[in-house]
Design a protein around this motif. Structure first.
Motif, PDB file in Angstrom:
ATOM      1  N   ILE A 222     -29.267  21.157  -9.805  1.00 50.17           N
ATOM      2  CA  ILE A 222     -30.290  20.638 -10.620  1.00 50.17           C
ATOM      3  C   ILE A 222     -31.379  21.512 -10.039  1.00 50.17           C
ATOM      4  CG2 ILE A 222     -31.864  18.652 -11.203  1.00 50.17           C
ATOM      5  CD1 ILE A 222     -29.152  17.041 -11.397  1.00 50.17           C
ATOM      6  N   GLY A 223     -32.492  21.882 -10.820  1.00 49.12           N
ATOM      7  CA  GLY A 223     -33.874  22.374 -10.046  1.00 49.12           C
ATOM      8  C   GLY A 223     -33.804  23.842 -10.322  1.00 49.12           C
ATOM      9  N   PRO A 224     -35.009  24.426 -10.045  1.00 47.63           N
ATOM     10  CA  PRO A 224     -35.528  25.928 -10.234  1.00 47.63           C
ATOM     11  C   PRO A 224     -34.380  26.545  -9.294  1.00 47.63           C
ATOM     12  CG  PRO A 224     -37.503  24.657  -9.980  1.00 47.63           C
ATOM     13  CD  PRO A 224     -36.365  23.646  -9.637  1.00 47.63           C
ATOM     14  N   ALA A 225     -34.095  26.041  -7.829  1.00 48.19           N
ATOM     15  CA  ALA A 225     -33.328  26.729  -6.930  1.00 48.19           C
ATOM     16  C   ALA A 225     -32.021  26.850  -7.465  1.00 48.19           C
ATOM     17  CB  ALA A 225     -33.346  26.200  -5.735  1.00 48.19           C
TER      18      ALA A 225
ATOM     19  N   PRO B 202     -29.282  12.567 -19.113  1.00 51.50           N
ATOM     20  CA  PRO B 202     -28.756  12.376 -17.641  1.00 51.50           C
ATOM     21  C   PRO B 202     -29.568  11.597 -16.457  1.00 51.50           C
ATOM     22  CG  PRO B 202     -28.715  14.489 -18.281  1.00 51.50           C
ATOM     23  CD  PRO B 202     -29.663  13.913 -19.164  1.00 51.50           C
ATOM     24  N   ARG B 203     -29.213  10.643 -15.843  1.00 57.54           N
ATOM     25  CA  ARG B 203     -29.684   9.887 -15.089  1.00 57.54           C
ATOM     26  C   ARG B 203     -29.280   9.742 -13.533  1.00 57.54           C
ATOM     27  NH1 ARG B 203     -33.738   6.600 -16.557  1.00 57.54           N
ATOM     28  NH2 ARG B 203     -34.477   5.009 -15.157  1.00 57.54           N
ATOM     29  N   LEU B 204     -29.795   9.979 -12.581  1.00 60.34           N
ATOM     30  CA  LEU B 204     -29.048   9.595 -11.308  1.00 60.34           C
ATOM     31  C   LEU B 204     -28.901   8.307 -11.139  1.00 60.34           C
ATOM     32  CD1 LEU B 204     -31.164  11.794  -8.625  1.00 60.34           C
ATOM     33  CD2 LEU B 204     -29.050  12.459  -9.824  1.00 60.34           C
ATOM     34  N   ARG B 205     -27.580   8.115 -10.410  1.00 60.72           N
ATOM     35  CA  ARG B 205     -27.100   6.775  -9.993  1.00 60.72           C
ATOM     36  C   ARG B 205     -27.596   6.419  -8.389  1.00 60.72           C
ATOM     37  NH1 ARG B 205     -21.635   7.810 -12.595  1.00 60.72           N
ATOM     38  NH2 ARG B 205     -22.079   6.543 -14.520  1.00 60.72           N
ATOM     39  N   CYS B 206     -28.223   7.522  -8.030  1.00 59.94           N
ATOM     40  CA  CYS B 206     -28.422   7.192  -6.552  1.00 59.94           C
ATOM     41  C   CYS B 206     -30.025   7.747  -6.443  1.00 59.94           C
ATOM     42  CB  CYS B 206     -27.941   7.936  -5.535  1.00 59.94           C
ATOM     43  SG  CYS B 206     -28.083   9.817  -5.922  1.00 59.94           S
ATOM     44  N   THR B 207     -30.692   7.607  -5.141  1.00 66.79           N
ATOM     45  CA  THR B 207     -32.103   7.935  -5.140  1.00 66.79           C
ATOM     46  C   THR B 207     -32.261   9.453  -4.945  1.00 66.79           C
ATOM     47  OG1 THR B 207     -32.026   7.453  -2.573  1.00 66.79           O
ATOM     48  CG2 THR B 207     -32.829   5.766  -4.132  1.00 66.79           C
TER      49      THR B 207
ATOM     50  N   LYS C  79     -24.069  21.687 -23.911  1.00 63.04           N
ATOM     51  CA  LYS C  79     -24.879  20.603 -24.642  1.00 63.04           C
ATOM     52  C   LYS C  79     -25.569  19.840 -23.322  1.00 63.04           C
ATOM     53  CE  LYS C  79     -22.748  19.728 -29.085  1.00 63.04           C
ATOM     54  NZ  LYS C  79     -22.349  18.991 -29.848  1.00 63.04           N
ATOM     55  N   LEU C  80     -25.123  19.927 -22.237  1.00 62.21           N
ATOM     56  CA  LEU C  80     -25.541  19.398 -21.052  1.00 62.21           C
ATOM     57  C   LEU C  80     -26.445  20.509 -20.185  1.00 62.21           C
ATOM     58  CD1 LEU C  80     -25.302  16.700 -19.402  1.00 62.21           C
ATOM     59  CD2 LEU C  80     -23.259  17.619 -18.338  1.00 62.21           C
ATOM     60  N   LEU C  81     -26.042  21.466 -20.020  1.00 63.02           N
ATOM     61  CA  LEU C  81     -26.970  22.466 -19.514  1.00 63.02           C
ATOM     62  C   LEU C  81     -28.246  22.565 -20.016  1.00 63.02           C
ATOM     63  CD1 LEU C  81     -24.284  25.435 -18.919  1.00 63.02           C
ATOM     64  CD2 LEU C  81     -25.252  23.771 -17.336  1.00 63.02           C
ATOM     65  N   GLY C  82     -29.462  22.688 -19.053  1.00 58.61           N
ATOM     66  CA  GLY C  82     -30.615  22.533 -19.449  1.00 58.61           C
ATOM     67  C   GLY C  82     -31.378  21.031 -19.805  1.00 58.61           C
ATOM     68  N   ARG C  83     -30.619  20.169 -19.608  1.00 61.89           N
ATOM     69  CA  ARG C  83     -30.797  18.929 -19.774  1.00 61.89           C
ATOM     70  C   ARG C  83     -31.663  18.382 -18.584  1.00 61.89           C
ATOM     71  NH1 ARG C  83     -30.868  17.281 -25.106  1.00 61.89           N
ATOM     72  NH2 ARG C  83     -28.931  17.766 -26.032  1.00 61.89           N
ATOM     73  N   LYS C  84     -32.869  17.841 -18.817  1.00 64.02           N
ATOM     74  CA  LYS C  84     -33.773  17.121 -17.766  1.00 64.02           C
ATOM     75  C   LYS C  84     -32.959  15.977 -17.056  1.00 64.02           C
ATOM     76  CE  LYS C  84     -38.432  18.411 -19.622  1.00 64.02           C
ATOM     77  NZ  LYS C  84     -39.487  17.867 -20.258  1.00 64.02           N
TER      78      LYS C  84
ATOM     79  N   GLN D 265     -35.465   5.884 -10.641  1.00 62.28           N
ATOM     80  CA  GLN D 265     -36.468   5.223 -10.916  1.00 62.28           C
ATOM     81  C   GLN D 265     -37.429   5.847 -12.225  1.00 62.28           C
ATOM     82  OE1 GLN D 265     -36.133   5.218  -7.327  1.00 62.28           O
ATOM     83  NE2 GLN D 265     -35.642   3.167  -7.670  1.00 62.28           N
ATOM     84  N   GLY D 266     -36.554   6.818 -12.927  1.00 62.44           N
ATOM     85  CA  GLY D 266     -37.031   7.425 -13.921  1.00 62.44           C
ATOM     86  C   GLY D 266     -37.925   8.765 -13.718  1.00 62.44           C
ATOM     87  N   LYS D 267     -38.009   9.011 -12.584  1.00 67.11           N
ATOM     88  CA  LYS D 267     -38.898  10.396 -12.237  1.00 67.11           C
ATOM     89  C   LYS D 267     -38.089  11.602 -12.364  1.00 67.11           C
ATOM     90  CE  LYS D 267     -41.107  12.836  -8.214  1.00 67.11           C
ATOM     91  NZ  LYS D 267     -41.036  12.570  -7.044  1.00 67.11           N
ATOM     92  N   PRO D 268     -38.663  12.739 -13.131  1.00 68.13           N
ATOM     93  CA  PRO D 268     -37.907  13.930 -13.441  1.00 68.13           C
ATOM     94  C   PRO D 268     -37.737  14.420 -12.275  1.00 68.13           C
ATOM     95  CG  PRO D 268     -39.740  13.672 -14.819  1.00 68.13           C
ATOM     96  CD  PRO D 268     -39.970  12.666 -13.763  1.00 68.13           C
ATOM     97  N   ILE D 269     -36.315  15.002 -11.984  1.00 68.27           N
ATOM     98  CA  ILE D 269     -36.087  15.928 -10.808  1.00 68.27           C
ATOM     99  C   ILE D 269     -35.779  17.431 -10.998  1.00 68.27           C
ATOM    100  CG2 ILE D 269     -35.269  13.717  -9.466  1.00 68.27           C
ATOM    101  CD1 ILE D 269     -32.267  15.104  -9.716  1.00 68.27           C
ATOM    102  N   GLY D 270     -35.616  17.615 -12.412  1.00 70.30           N
ATOM    103  CA  GLY D 270     -35.231  19.210 -12.646  1.00 70.30           C
ATOM    104  C   GLY D 270     -34.312  19.141 -13.721  1.00 70.30           C
ATOM    105  N   ARG D 271     -33.712  20.258 -14.114  1.00 68.15           N
ATOM    106  CA  ARG D 271     -32.765  20.371 -15.329  1.00 68.15           C
ATOM    107  C   ARG D 271     -31.426  20.910 -14.654  1.00 68.15           C
ATOM    108  NH1 ARG D 271     -35.146  21.075 -20.442  1.00 68.15           N
ATOM    109  NH2 ARG D 271     -37.442  21.123 -20.139  1.00 68.15           N
ATOM    110  N   ILE D 272     -30.499  20.445 -15.190  1.00 70.24           N
ATOM    111  CA  ILE D 272     -29.132  20.807 -14.902  1.00 70.24           C
ATOM    112  C   ILE D 272     -28.937  22.221 -15.195  1.00 70.24           C
ATOM    113  CG2 ILE D 272     -26.481  20.720 -15.385  1.00 70.24           C
ATOM    114  CD1 ILE D 272     -26.969  17.749 -16.273  1.00 70.24           C
ATOM    115  N   GLU D 273     -28.793  23.267 -14.063  1.00 72.35           N
ATOM    116  CA  GLU D 273     -28.722  24.560 -14.515  1.00 72.35           C
ATOM    117  C   GLU D 273     -27.322  25.074 -14.192  1.00 72.35           C
ATOM    118  OE1 GLU D 273     -30.900  26.141 -15.501  1.00 72.35           O
ATOM    119  OE2 GLU D 273     -32.838  24.868 -15.287  1.00 72.35           O
ATOM    120  N   GLU D 274     -26.531  24.537 -13.445  1.00 72.22           N
ATOM    121  CA  GLU D 274     -25.263  24.903 -13.090  1.00 72.22           C
ATOM    122  C   GLU D 274     -24.275  23.491 -12.900  1.00 72.22           C
ATOM    123  OE1 GLU D 274     -23.571  27.699 -12.740  1.00 72.22           O
ATOM    124  OE2 GLU D 274     -22.372  27.691 -10.920  1.00 72.22           O
ATOM    125  N   VAL D 275     -23.030  23.879 -13.321  1.00 70.20           N
ATOM    126  CA  VAL D 275     -21.887  22.668 -13.098  1.00 70.20           C
ATOM    127  C   VAL D 275     -20.662  23.507 -12.500  1.00 70.20           C
ATOM    128  CG1 VAL D 275     -20.271  21.456 -14.339  1.00 70.20           C
ATOM    129  CG2 VAL D 275     -22.593  21.705 -15.325  1.00 70.20           C
TER     130      VAL D 275
END
Length: 125
Positions: free
Chosen positions: A46-49, A93-98, A10-15, A20-30
């Motif tokens: 996270i992200g295309p790479a 999901p939200r980053l706790r850091c910048t 349920k987490l994979l693929g989540r934005k 600051q609320g800016k999208p950085i990508g999707r969770i692709e791997e854990v």
């Protein structure tokens, strides 16, 4: 330390957004390690790479992207240590850091073509 179970499917693929609320990508791997008989998350990719990293498909993936006209993977990808991702709401999901605090996923093909730091650069006088 309290433990918490999360359904990874349920987490994979989540934005994911930054602090600051800016999208950085999707969770692709854990990535996880087994500790005392349990699997413990170490990092999220996270992200295309991250897709190419997950599939270990840098060579093929970059070749296909070049055929489609891409020069570079835009947006790249990030390695997020487990405690830098706020999953109090797993649907958002939200980053706790910048973003600047994250490690970028590097392309192993680009690393192979970069000069080593011990090599000196020639200069024209």
């Amino acid at each position: 330390m309290a433990t918490r179970e999360i359904h990874l499917e349920k987490l994979l693929g989540r934005k994911v957004v930054d602090s600051q609320g800016k999208p950085i990508g999707r969770i692709e791997e854990v990535r996880a390690e087994q500790q005392n008989g349990e699997w413990v998350i170490q990092e999220y990719l996270i992200g295309p790479a991250a897709i190419l990293e997950r599939l270990s498909a840098w060579t093929i993936g970059l070749g296909v992207l070049r055929l489609l006209g891409a020069r570079k993977i835009h947006g790249g990808g990030y390695r997020v240590v487990w405690n830098e991702l706020d999953l109090s709401d797993p649907k958002s999901p939200r980053l706790r850091c910048t973003l600047e605090n994250l490690k970028e996923i590097s392309n192993p093909l680009e690393r192979a073509h970069q000069p080593h730091s011990s090599e000196s650069k020639s200069t024209n006088s």
